[in-house]
Motif scaffolding. Structure first.
Motif, PDB file in Angstrom:
ATOM      1  N   SER A   2       0.871  -1.193   0.016  1.00 28.36           N
ATOM      2  CA  SER A   2       0.057  -0.095  -0.007  1.00 28.36           C
ATOM      3  C   SER A   2       0.889   1.123   0.075  1.00 28.36           C
ATOM      4  O   SER A   2       0.332   2.345  -0.592  1.00 28.36           O
ATOM      5  CB  SER A   2      -0.995  -0.147   1.135  1.00 28.36           C
ATOM      6  OG  SER A   2      -0.381  -0.030   2.532  1.00 28.36           O
ATOM      7  N   GLU A   3       2.139   1.048   0.685  1.00 28.27           N
ATOM      8  CA  GLU A   3       2.895   2.494   0.553  1.00 28.27           C
ATOM      9  C   GLU A   3       3.519   2.771  -0.894  1.00 28.27           C
ATOM     10  O   GLU A   3       4.241   3.819  -0.861  1.00 28.27           O
ATOM     11  CB  GLU A   3       3.946   2.352   1.443  1.00 28.27           C
ATOM     12  CG  GLU A   3       3.712   2.305   2.965  1.00 28.27           C
ATOM     13  CD  GLU A   3       4.549   2.127   3.954  1.00 28.27           C
ATOM     14  OE1 GLU A   3       5.690   1.787   3.377  1.00 28.27           O
ATOM     15  OE2 GLU A   3       4.064   2.315   5.259  1.00 28.27           O
ATOM     16  N   THR A  43      -1.972   3.578   1.484  1.00 26.28           N
ATOM     17  CA  THR A  43      -2.268   3.368   2.987  1.00 26.28           C
ATOM     18  C   THR A  43      -3.296   4.393   3.531  1.00 26.28           C
ATOM     19  O   THR A  43      -4.213   4.124   4.415  1.00 26.28           O
ATOM     20  CB  THR A  43      -0.837   3.664   3.604  1.00 26.28           C
ATOM     21  OG1 THR A  43       0.114   2.654   2.931  1.00 26.28           O
ATOM     22  CG2 THR A  43      -0.992   3.326   5.209  1.00 26.28           C
ATOM     23  N   LYS A  44      -3.180   5.625   3.393  1.00 20.44           N
ATOM     24  CA  LYS A  44      -3.880   6.837   4.051  1.00 20.44           C
ATOM     25  C   LYS A  44      -5.440   6.562   3.423  1.00 20.44           C
ATOM     26  O   LYS A  44      -6.331   6.692   4.043  1.00 20.44           O
ATOM     27  CB  LYS A  44      -3.338   8.217   3.384  1.00 20.44           C
ATOM     28  CG  LYS A  44      -4.351   9.115   4.038  1.00 20.44           C
ATOM     29  CD  LYS A  44      -4.058   9.283   5.549  1.00 20.44           C
ATOM     30  CE  LYS A  44      -2.885   9.840   6.145  1.00 20.44           C
ATOM     31  NZ  LYS A  44      -2.621   9.754   7.704  1.00 20.44           N
ATOM     32  N   HIS A  45      -5.494   6.373   2.277  1.00 15.67           N
ATOM     33  CA  HIS A  45      -6.950   6.225   1.561  1.00 15.67           C
ATOM     34  C   HIS A  45      -7.661   4.995   2.049  1.00 15.67           C
ATOM     35  O   HIS A  45      -8.731   5.111   2.375  1.00 15.67           O
ATOM     36  CB  HIS A  45      -6.606   5.725  -0.093  1.00 15.67           C
ATOM     37  CG  HIS A  45      -8.067   5.637  -0.975  1.00 15.67           C
ATOM     38  ND1 HIS A  45      -8.774   6.761  -1.320  1.00 15.67           N
ATOM     39  CD2 HIS A  45      -8.489   4.594  -1.344  1.00 15.67           C
ATOM     40  CE1 HIS A  45      -9.659   6.264  -1.821  1.00 15.67           C
ATOM     41  NE2 HIS A  45      -9.629   4.983  -2.044  1.00 15.67           N
ATOM     42  N   LEU A  46      -6.876   3.739   2.443  1.00 13.51           N
ATOM     43  CA  LEU A  46      -7.662   2.620   2.892  1.00 13.51           C
ATOM     44  C   LEU A  46      -7.869   3.221   4.370  1.00 13.51           C
ATOM     45  O   LEU A  46      -8.998   2.644   5.098  1.00 13.51           O
ATOM     46  CB  LEU A  46      -6.739   1.347   3.022  1.00 13.51           C
ATOM     47  CG  LEU A  46      -6.612   0.972   1.373  1.00 13.51           C
ATOM     48  CD1 LEU A  46      -5.634  -0.467   1.392  1.00 13.51           C
ATOM     49  CD2 LEU A  46      -7.919   0.514   0.796  1.00 13.51           C
ATOM     50  N   HIS A  47      -7.101   3.754   5.017  1.00 12.36           N
ATOM     51  CA  HIS A  47      -7.347   4.185   6.498  1.00 12.36           C
ATOM     52  C   HIS A  47      -8.557   5.098   6.514  1.00 12.36           C
ATOM     53  O   HIS A  47      -9.719   4.792   7.145  1.00 12.36           O
ATOM     54  CB  HIS A  47      -6.183   5.014   6.927  1.00 12.36           C
ATOM     55  CG  HIS A  47      -6.628   5.551   8.514  1.00 12.36           C
ATOM     56  ND1 HIS A  47      -5.932   6.642   8.758  1.00 12.36           N
ATOM     57  CD2 HIS A  47      -6.957   5.019   9.557  1.00 12.36           C
ATOM     58  CE1 HIS A  47      -6.293   6.967  10.169  1.00 12.36           C
ATOM     59  NE2 HIS A  47      -6.819   5.792  10.465  1.00 12.36           N
ATOM     60  N   TYR A  48      -8.667   6.096   5.718  1.00 11.19           N
ATOM     61  CA  TYR A  48     -10.064   6.874   5.494  1.00 11.19           C
ATOM     62  C   TYR A  48     -11.022   6.249   5.284  1.00 11.19           C
ATOM     63  O   TYR A  48     -12.307   6.351   5.690  1.00 11.19           O
ATOM     64  CB  TYR A  48      -9.777   7.990   4.462  1.00 11.19           C
ATOM     65  CG  TYR A  48      -8.944   9.061   4.891  1.00 11.19           C
ATOM     66  CD1 TYR A  48      -8.704   9.269   6.255  1.00 11.19           C
ATOM     67  CD2 TYR A  48      -8.260   9.859   3.867  1.00 11.19           C
ATOM     68  CE1 TYR A  48      -7.778  10.308   6.350  1.00 11.19           C
ATOM     69  CE2 TYR A  48      -7.295  11.052   4.378  1.00 11.19           C
ATOM     70  CZ  TYR A  48      -7.158  11.156   5.498  1.00 11.19           C
ATOM     71  OH  TYR A  48      -6.212  12.139   5.995  1.00 11.19           O
ATOM     72  N   CYS A  59     -11.800   2.855   5.958  1.00 11.46           N
ATOM     73  CA  CYS A  59     -12.217   1.976   6.828  1.00 11.46           C
ATOM     74  C   CYS A  59     -13.063   2.857   7.997  1.00 11.46           C
ATOM     75  O   CYS A  59     -13.878   2.434   8.648  1.00 11.46           O
ATOM     76  CB  CYS A  59     -10.958   1.473   7.630  1.00 11.46           C
ATOM     77  SG  CYS A  59     -10.157   0.208   6.808  1.00 11.46           S
ATOM     78  N   SER A  60     -12.319   4.155   7.924  1.00 14.16           N
ATOM     79  CA  SER A  60     -13.116   5.248   9.041  1.00 14.16           C
ATOM     80  C   SER A  60     -14.533   5.405   8.650  1.00 14.16           C
ATOM     81  O   SER A  60     -15.453   5.544   9.341  1.00 14.16           O
ATOM     82  CB  SER A  60     -12.211   6.367   9.190  1.00 14.16           C
ATOM     83  OG  SER A  60     -12.887   7.402   9.997  1.00 14.16           O
ATOM     84  N   SER A  76     -13.359   0.966  12.912  1.00 14.19           N
ATOM     85  CA  SER A  76     -12.253   1.401  13.855  1.00 14.19           C
ATOM     86  C   SER A  76     -11.027   0.597  13.852  1.00 14.19           C
ATOM     87  O   SER A  76     -11.079  -0.612  13.660  1.00 14.19           O
ATOM     88  CB  SER A  76     -12.783   1.635  15.227  1.00 14.19           C
ATOM     89  OG  SER A  76     -13.067   0.552  15.925  1.00 14.19           O
ATOM     90  N   PRO A  77      -9.883   1.077  14.119  1.00 14.54           N
ATOM     91  CA  PRO A  77      -8.814   0.198  14.620  1.00 14.54           C
ATOM     92  C   PRO A  77      -8.791  -0.830  15.390  1.00 14.54           C
ATOM     93  O   PRO A  77      -8.461  -1.998  15.355  1.00 14.54           O
ATOM     94  CB  PRO A  77      -7.609   1.376  15.092  1.00 14.54           C
ATOM     95  CG  PRO A  77      -8.180   2.285  14.378  1.00 14.54           C
ATOM     96  CD  PRO A  77      -9.530   2.601  14.422  1.00 14.54           C
TER      97      PRO A  77
END
Ligand SMILES: [Zn+2]
Length: 102
Positions: free
Chosen positions: A27-28, A72-77, A79-80, A85-86
């Motif tokens: 992802s990075e 990485t950031k896109h998938l984090h957003y 999921c949110s 949540s983590p």
């Protein structure tokens, strides 16, 4: 793009590069890119690309500059935005590890 792939009789989701059509496994070293909507509330199609030759080739076709995020950031957003949540993700990871599906 997000696709499902069959592996050893089971299917699992993968992110596929919209340029070379190969799975993205780091992802990075990948990104999400889209055309910026002009009006609030308007949705935009998102494309997933390997960084480097794939993003340069794709941008040459759709134009540049376009907004983008590291995958990485896109998938984090993402999921949110779906309420994952983590803490829920870690709980799900523990379950999947216990039953051997990851
Ligand atoms: Zn690619």
């Amino acid at each position: 793009m997000i696709r499902m792939i069959r592996n050893e009789g089971r299917t699992t989701p993968i992110v596929v590069c919209d340029n070379c059509k190969e799975p993205i496994t780091d992802s990075e070293m990948a990104m999400a890119i889209w055309k910026q909507p002009d009006v609030d509330g308007t949705q935009a199609e998102v494309f997933h690309l390997h960084k480097g030759p794939c993003d340069r080739a794709f941008k040459a076709v759709i134009g540049d500059p376009n907004p983008w995020q590291e995958l990485t950031k896109h998938l984090h957003y993402l999921c949110s935005n779906v309420g994952l949540s983590p803490e829920k993700l870690l709980k799900e990871e523990a379950i999947e590890q216990e039953i051997g599906t990851l």
